[in-house]
Design an enzyme around this catalytic site. Structure first.
Site, PDB file in Angstrom:
ATOM      1  N   LYS A  44       0.822  -1.214   0.000  1.00 53.75           N
ATOM      2  CA  LYS A  44       0.000   0.000   0.000  1.00 53.75           C
ATOM      3  C   LYS A  44       0.855   1.262   0.000  1.00 53.75           C
ATOM      4  O   LYS A  44       0.319   2.371  -0.018  1.00 53.75           O
ATOM      5  CB  LYS A  44      -0.924   0.023   1.237  1.00 53.75           C
ATOM      6  N   LYS A  46       2.813   2.141   2.484  1.00 53.76           N
ATOM      7  CA  LYS A  46       2.854   2.650   3.849  1.00 53.76           C
ATOM      8  C   LYS A  46       3.973   1.958   4.619  1.00 53.76           C
ATOM      9  O   LYS A  46       4.351   0.845   4.305  1.00 53.76           O
ATOM     10  CB  LYS A  46       1.535   2.336   4.578  1.00 53.76           C
TER      11      LYS A  46
END
Length: 154
Positions: A44, A46
């Protein structure tokens, strides 16, 4: 028994997380939380301050949470709902409409986020600190984890 299932990264656990988990647990008899694995976070784009194992331990210590498990991909939600026999899928309203396709399996609820607090904002504020300040904070947070472990809050 009414089971509620939710998902999140739960990085830098804060009062907003606690308030959300409290409201989620009030929707049913059992709250199960899927926590993004480190590998899923990487997909993602992140990164978390704490590892999956540490975040899982922190969330699991919250008295509103009955069980945690790793979330490895977006697609697993449907099978998780079936596996845990969840009656309600609930998540923050910043995801409004994104999981409506799950309504054929269970009730889908979007709850308002706690105002004036976000992990992103906390990370931005922390990035302004110098290395020595961050070392002190990290040490303090690890001490809090050890205290929580000894309290066995459930």
């Amino acid at each position: 028994m009414k089971t509620v299932i939710t998902y999140g990264t739960f990085d830098l656990f804060h009062v907003g997380h606690i308030r959300l988990l409290k409201r989620l647990s009030a929707l049913g008899d059992k709250l199960i939380v899927g926590i993004s694995s480190d590998e899923f976070n990487a997909l993602k784009g992140k990164s978390s301050f704490y590892s999956y194992e540490e975040r899982a331990e922190i969330v699991e210590s919250c008295r509103y949470v009955d069980e945690v498990f790793p979330e490895h991909n977006w697609q697993q939600k449907r099978s998780d709902i079936e596996r845990f026999n969840a009656s309600i899928f609930a998540i923050g309203d910043d995801w409004e409409g994104k999981f409506d396709e799950l309504k054929d399996l269970c009730e889908v609820v979007y709850l308002p986020r706690t105002e004036d607090i976000s992990t992103t904002e906390i990370k931005q504020n922390l990035s302004a600190l110098n290395g020595q300040d961050l070392d002190k904070i990290e040490t303090s947070l690890h001490e809090v984890i050890e205290i929580v472990k000894t309290l066995s809050i459930k």
